[in-house]
Every structure is written in C-alpha cells, then in structure tokens.
Design a protein around this motif. Sequence first.
Motif, short mmCIF file in Angstrom:
data_model
loop_
_atom_site.label_atom_id
_atom_site.label_comp_id
_atom_site.label_asym_id
_atom_site.label_seq_id
_atom_site.Cartn_x
_atom_site.Cartn_y
_atom_site.Cartn_z
N ASP A 247 -3.50 5.74 -5.16
CA ASP A 247 -3.98 5.38 -3.83
C ASP A 247 -4.45 3.93 -3.72
OD1 ASP A 247 -6.29 5.45 -5.31
OD2 ASP A 247 -7.43 6.67 -3.88
N ALA A 248 -4.14 3.11 -4.73
CA ALA A 248 -4.60 1.72 -4.71
C ALA A 248 -3.94 0.95 -3.58
CB ALA A 248 -4.28 1.03 -6.04
N ASN A 249 -4.73 0.19 -2.83
CA ASN A 249 -4.17 -0.67 -1.80
C ASN A 249 -3.54 -1.91 -2.44
OD1 ASN A 249 -6.15 -2.79 -2.06
ND2 ASN A 249 -7.57 -1.59 -0.81
N PRO A 250 -2.78 -2.71 -1.69
CA PRO A 250 -2.08 -3.85 -2.30
C PRO A 250 -3.01 -4.85 -2.98
CG PRO A 250 -1.12 -3.36 -0.16
CD PRO A 250 -2.35 -2.51 -0.27
N ILE A 251 -4.21 -5.06 -2.45
CA ILE A 251 -5.14 -5.99 -3.07
C ILE A 251 -5.58 -5.46 -4.43
CG2 ILE A 251 -7.47 -6.98 -2.86
CD1 ILE A 251 -7.01 -7.15 0.15
N ALA A 252 -5.91 -4.18 -4.50
CA ALA A 252 -6.32 -3.58 -5.76
C ALA A 252 -5.17 -3.53 -6.76
CB ALA A 252 -6.87 -2.18 -5.51
N ALA A 253 -3.98 -3.23 -6.27
CA ALA A 253 -2.82 -3.15 -7.17
C ALA A 253 -2.52 -4.51 -7.78
CB ALA A 253 -1.60 -2.63 -6.41
N SER B 241 -1.41 -16.22 -7.29
CA SER B 241 -0.65 -15.03 -7.65
C SER B 241 -0.77 -13.96 -6.57
CB SER B 241 -1.16 -14.47 -8.98
OG SER B 241 -0.56 -13.24 -9.29
N GLU B 242 -1.97 -13.77 -6.04
CA GLU B 242 -2.18 -12.78 -4.99
C GLU B 242 -1.39 -13.15 -3.74
OE1 GLU B 242 -6.05 -10.48 -3.50
OE2 GLU B 242 -5.96 -12.54 -2.75
N PHE B 243 -1.39 -14.42 -3.38
CA PHE B 243 -0.65 -14.86 -2.20
C PHE B 243 0.84 -14.53 -2.34
CE2 PHE B 243 1.87 -18.11 0.01
CZ PHE B 243 1.42 -17.93 1.31
N ARG B 244 1.42 -14.86 -3.50
CA ARG B 244 2.84 -14.58 -3.71
C ARG B 244 3.11 -13.08 -3.70
NH1 ARG B 244 2.12 -18.87 -7.51
NH2 ARG B 244 1.81 -17.32 -9.17
N TYR B 245 2.22 -12.32 -4.32
CA TYR B 245 2.38 -10.86 -4.38
C TYR B 245 2.37 -10.24 -2.98
CZ TYR B 245 1.31 -6.02 -5.82
OH TYR B 245 1.31 -4.66 -6.01
N LEU B 246 1.41 -10.64 -2.16
CA LEU B 246 1.30 -10.05 -0.84
C LEU B 246 2.40 -10.52 0.10
CD1 LEU B 246 -2.59 -10.16 -0.31
CD2 LEU B 246 -1.17 -8.22 -0.99
N VAL B 247 2.80 -11.77 0.00
CA VAL B 247 3.89 -12.27 0.83
C VAL B 247 5.16 -11.46 0.59
CG1 VAL B 247 5.50 -14.20 1.10
CG2 VAL B 247 3.05 -14.61 1.18
N SER B 248 5.42 -11.12 -0.66
CA SER B 248 6.66 -10.42 -0.99
C SER B 248 6.57 -8.91 -0.79
CB SER B 248 7.06 -10.71 -2.44
OG SER B 248 6.08 -10.21 -3.34
N ARG B 249 5.34 -8.34 -0.86
CA ARG B 249 5.25 -6.88 -0.86
C ARG B 249 4.44 -6.29 0.29
NH1 ARG B 249 4.78 -4.97 -7.17
NH2 ARG B 249 5.98 -6.69 -8.10
N ALA B 250 3.42 -7.02 0.74
CA ALA B 250 2.56 -6.46 1.79
C ALA B 250 1.96 -7.58 2.63
CB ALA B 250 1.45 -5.61 1.16
N LEU C 191 -5.29 4.76 -15.85
CA LEU C 191 -5.26 4.55 -14.41
C LEU C 191 -6.68 4.24 -13.96
CD1 LEU C 191 -2.99 7.56 -13.38
CD2 LEU C 191 -2.30 5.18 -13.72
N HIS C 192 -6.89 3.04 -13.44
CA HIS C 192 -8.24 2.66 -13.03
C HIS C 192 -8.17 1.50 -12.05
CE1 HIS C 192 -12.22 0.55 -13.57
NE2 HIS C 192 -12.59 1.79 -13.29
N SER C 193 -8.64 1.73 -10.83
CA SER C 193 -8.68 0.67 -9.82
C SER C 193 -9.68 1.07 -8.75
CB SER C 193 -7.29 0.45 -9.20
OG SER C 193 -6.79 1.64 -8.61
N HIS C 194 -10.06 0.08 -7.92
CA HIS C 194 -11.02 0.32 -6.85
C HIS C 194 -10.53 -0.32 -5.55
CE1 HIS C 194 -14.17 1.85 -9.52
NE2 HIS C 194 -13.87 0.87 -10.35
N ASN C 195 -10.57 0.42 -4.47
CA ASN C 195 -10.27 -0.12 -3.15
C ASN C 195 -11.57 -0.63 -2.52
OD1 ASN C 195 -7.52 0.50 -3.32
ND2 ASN C 195 -7.83 2.55 -2.48
N TYR C 196 -12.05 -1.75 -3.02
CA TYR C 196 -13.32 -2.29 -2.54
C TYR C 196 -13.20 -2.77 -1.09
CZ TYR C 196 -15.20 -2.48 -7.32
OH TYR C 196 -15.65 -2.16 -8.57
#
Length: 312
Positions: free
Chosen positions: A131-137, A260-269, A216-221
Amino acid sequence: MSECTPLRAHVIIPTYNGGTVWKACAHALQAACARTPQVAGILVVDSSSTDDTAAVAQAGGFALQRIDPRDFNHAGTRNTACAGLGGEPDVVVFLTQDAILASDASLRELLCAFSDPAVAVAYGRQLPHADANPIAAHARSFNYRERGYIVGKDDGRSMGLKAVFASNSFAAYRMSVFKDLGGFPEKSILSEDMYFAAKAVMAGHKVAYVADATVLHSHNYTPLEEFRRYFDIGVFHHDEAWIGREFGGAGGEGKRFLMSEFRYLVSRAPAWLPRACVHNFLKILGYKLGKSYTRLPLRLRRGFSMHRKYWG
C-alpha cells in the motif's frame, strides 16, 4: 544463498498495538526461523498493548516481556533487552513490528554477513509495503539499493553518512562489539542505530548492507509527520555532531534524493509532484529547526517532535 559461519543469534522485537501488520510479521518470522537454525530465541518486548499483540507473540512461541509504555525508549529498551538475554548469543537481531520478512531466507542472509569477522553491524534491504504511495516507494528504492556492500573507516569520506547508515527495523549486531562499545546511547530521540554504527566504524569495525536480506517496511507519512520526523533527525544531528564531523553532513545525499525523487515521480506518478514539494519543504524546515532546537522553548520542541515523550 551465501556460505554462513555457524553462530548463535537472538531476535528482539519491541511492540505496541501492532495490529494486522504485526500478525503478518510474526507469521513471516516463524517461517524464516524454521529455515534459520542459528536463531536460538525470539523476545518480544511489549509496551502493554491493548490489542492482541501479546497474544500473537505467545501464539507464535515467542518469549514475552511486558513493560510500562512510559518506560519505552528506542535505545534504552533495546539495551535492557540485550542485557537480559541468556546464553550469550553471538549476534542480536532487531526487527520492528511493522517490518515483514519478505523471504524465508532473509534472516539467514543477514546473519551470514557476520562470517566476515570485521563486521559489527549488518542491516537488510527494505522494500515498500503493497500500500506504499509513490513518495514512500521512492524513498525505499533510493535508500535501499539492489547491491549490498561492506564499509569501514576508509570508506567514510567517500560515502558520507551512508557509510554509517543502519536501520533497526531490520538490523543485527555482533554482541561482543555491542558490549565493548556500550550499546546504544541510553537516551536518544532516534537513530540509535546510526550512532552505534558510527561508533563501530570509528573503532575499526565494519558495517554490512545485505541486499539479499529483505523486509517489507515503509510509511505513508503525511506532510506534518514528515516535518516532525525530520525535526527529530535534526535534533539527533545537533546532539551527535561528531558523526557529521567524521563522515560529512547530510546535504549532498539530500540533493541526490530530491533529484532522484523528481525523476521517479515524473516517470511514474507525476500527479504526486505537488505533494512531494510540500513534503520536501516541510522536511527541510523541520530538519533546520531541529538542528537549532536549543534556541526553541520547550513547548515548541514538544509540539514539533514526533517523539514528544523524549522531552520529559
């Protein structure tokens, strides 16, 4: 699987109202232990949960120790649990109640890192929950890469703070070194794992990142939770400024993360880019305030912090 030197290990898990994810964690841990004969015992230190967390631990055959939730401290509670272990294990493994072993081999792979006698600390790779959102992923993919490594003092300047990064969500410590160096700082707002890793590296030991040991460990802060978390990180870096002096600051890694986050989100979310900007602004603001917390009145420190109990 890699070759592994025989050793004796113990797993320690602090818990409090773990809910459904704790049940999954306990089930995965049982399965992993069945394939990891090095594990001699599992201790659950429960802060008097009001749900069925303690019952789940007992049903799994884990040893259970109950404490008053007012007495819990990230570092001190783990120190006390280690001191109370019988049989002198060679290695102690820490897991959190929301970290689910992703493979039956994860425990064994983590313990195999100690086949290198120089390794004092080993930590595994964290993958995002379903259930991780794109920022957490993205945060997990950036901080936990696909290839493992072992680092020592000579690598400190080239890797910066990454050289002494560790996470007690899934980490293991050689007990002889843990005792020699005095364990975790008795009172720490967070990052007791990084503190000990830095002490170990400075003493000539090594830290292993074991990419094949997965959880498996992440947080949707929320943005506000990010602010509070980074305020506490800033407090830690203020109080343990020697780590930054020895291994460098967090600025370079922070810039790489943003790109890295900018490139990740531009391409995926791409729809998450505005939300990410809010998160990052509040993380930076929280961190800077935390680094200067001594200038703030106590009521603001408590209000800004994710760990308000720390302030007394």
